[in-house]
Design a protein around this motif. Structure first.
Motif, short mmCIF file in Angstrom:
data_model
loop_
_atom_site.label_atom_id
_atom_site.label_comp_id
_atom_site.label_asym_id
_atom_site.label_seq_id
_atom_site.Cartn_x
_atom_site.Cartn_y
_atom_site.Cartn_z
N ALA A 58 0.85 -1.23 -0.10
CA ALA A 58 -0.32 -0.08 0.01
C ALA A 58 0.85 1.18 0.09
O ALA A 58 0.38 2.41 -0.15
N GLN A 59 2.19 1.14 0.24
CA GLN A 59 3.08 2.29 0.49
C GLN A 59 4.19 1.84 -0.36
O GLN A 59 4.56 0.76 -0.87
N LEU A 60 4.92 3.15 -0.84
CA LEU A 60 6.17 3.10 -1.87
C LEU A 60 7.04 2.13 -1.52
O LEU A 60 7.39 1.39 -2.37
N PRO A 61 7.62 1.87 -0.29
CA PRO A 61 8.82 0.77 -0.11
C PRO A 61 8.32 -0.69 -0.16
O PRO A 61 8.99 -1.07 -0.83
N GLY A 62 7.37 -0.75 0.41
CA GLY A 62 6.78 -2.14 -0.05
C GLY A 62 6.34 -2.58 -1.49
O GLY A 62 6.65 -3.64 -2.00
N ARG A 63 5.74 -1.47 -2.28
CA ARG A 63 5.41 -1.75 -3.48
C ARG A 63 6.59 -1.62 -4.53
O ARG A 63 6.58 -2.58 -5.57
N LEU A 64 7.68 -0.75 -4.30
CA LEU A 64 8.82 -0.77 -5.08
C LEU A 64 9.70 -2.24 -4.72
O LEU A 64 10.06 -2.61 -5.99
N THR A 65 9.71 -2.53 -3.79
CA THR A 65 10.44 -3.89 -3.42
C THR A 65 9.91 -4.96 -4.15
O THR A 65 10.40 -5.58 -4.72
N ALA A 66 8.55 -4.99 -4.14
CA ALA A 66 7.76 -6.05 -5.30
C ALA A 66 8.12 -5.87 -6.64
O ALA A 66 8.36 -6.68 -7.37
N GLU A 67 8.04 -4.74 -6.98
CA GLU A 67 8.41 -4.27 -8.47
C GLU A 67 9.91 -4.65 -8.79
O GLU A 67 10.08 -5.26 -9.83
N LEU A 68 10.64 -4.37 -7.86
CA LEU A 68 12.14 -4.74 -8.20
C LEU A 68 12.45 -6.11 -8.37
O LEU A 68 13.05 -6.80 -8.98
N ARG A 69 11.58 -6.95 -7.20
CA ARG A 69 11.85 -8.36 -7.22
C ARG A 69 11.44 -8.97 -8.55
O ARG A 69 11.82 -9.94 -9.10
N GLU A 70 10.19 -8.61 -9.10
CA GLU A 70 9.76 -9.12 -10.27
C GLU A 70 10.62 -8.75 -11.59
O GLU A 70 10.82 -9.50 -12.33
#
Length: 302
Positions: free
Chosen positions: A165-177
């Protein structure tokens, strides 16, 4: 000492419960919607009498309310962030009036502040979004309850387990993918122009533990943050460096227009004086821990 953590399965609540379990002479009870919780309850919908009965059976010496919503409809935000604390206070007055309540508020309650300044607890609350307004209503319910209660106004928490729901977690998921598929194309996220006060979630958990167990009366409000404003762009680039991603992170088209709250930075002097608390994790350490826990390729999201 019996400590009840409500919302113990969420980002903040998991760290709070873990920190409390490390204290000697403490039994930690959890409350929420998970089948394994000691108190099966949805604070957004429970009736005060029902909650009072559950709390009476649990007999806590202190309660940490980490439950809440950071997104969703206005109704969802009001139910989770405004109604729930009011119901909790009513139940505590009936079932455990001597228990201390530590409620997690949000720096979003303050709204816009002057650039370059650290916001003190006595600053006026002028939220500009539904989330901040709903959190402010919850804070007023707690501070006006007559209970032994304190609201910890937390700035932007970051660290292991951050949600999408917030940038750090969302960007982590996108970088992982992106790393999983060998991509190096630019990743486009929301606005990067604002400055935010990022505090490690483990430091937040320590502040909650200190507030729950402090022998002296506490003021109604305490800021919990790093005391330092960082550009959102710096956080995004720091997470890219932690991941080893070779592409860029850019603001989405039109996302870098002037934000409603361009600057956020908390004055944390009161928490230092009252709780002997201070943040111990740097932003670099927070981002590295977040990536190790949730971002490394092959790692399943929490």
């Amino acid at each position: 000492m019996r400590l009840l953590v409500l919302g113990a399965r969420g980002f903040l609540g998991r760290h709070v419960a873990g920190r409390l379990r490390a204290l000697p002479g403490v039994r930690v009870l959890t409350g929420g919607r998970h089948p394994a919780d000691d108190l099966r309850v949805d604070l957004a919908t429970v009736r005060p009498g029902t909650l009072a009965e559950l709390i009476g059976r649990a007999a806590p010496d202190a309660v940490a309310n980490c439950a809440g919503a950071v997104g969703g409809s206005s109704l969802t935000l009001v139910e989770a962030n405004s109604r729930a604390p009011a119901v909790l206070c009513a139940a505590l007055r009936d079932a455990a009036p001597a228990a201390r309540l530590v409620h997690l508020g949000s720096a979003a309650e303050y709204g816009p502040t002057a650039l370059g300044e650290r916001t003190p607890e006595e600053a006026p609350a002028r939220p500009v979004c539904a989330y901040g307004a709903s959190k402010l209503a919850g804070t007023l319910a707690v501070t006006g309850s007559g209970l032994d209660a304190v609201v910890l106004r937390v700035t932007d928490a970051v660290g292991p387990g951050a949600g999408p729901a917030q940038l750090p977690g969302r960007l982590t998921a996108e970088l992982r993918e992106a790393l999983r598929h060998g991509r190096t194309d630019p990743l486009r996220v929301g606005g990067l122009a604002a400055h935010r006060d990022y505090v490690d979630v483990r430091d937040v958990a320590t502040a909650v533990a200190l507030a729950l167990t402090a022998p002296q009366p506490l003021p109604p409000l305490l800021n919990i943050g790093s005391g330092r404003a960082v550009a959102v762009r710096e956080l995004a680039h720091g997470l890219v460096r932690a991941s080893g991603y070779r592409g860029r992170v850019e603001a989405a088209p039109g996302a870098d227009r002037a934000p409603a709250v361009p600057w956020q930075c908390a004055r944390i002097t009161a928490a230092r004086q009252v709780l002997d608390w201070r943040p111990t994790h740097t932003l670099h350490a927070s981002l590295s821990a977040l990536w190790r826990a949730d971002g490394a390729p092959g790692q399943e999201p929490r």
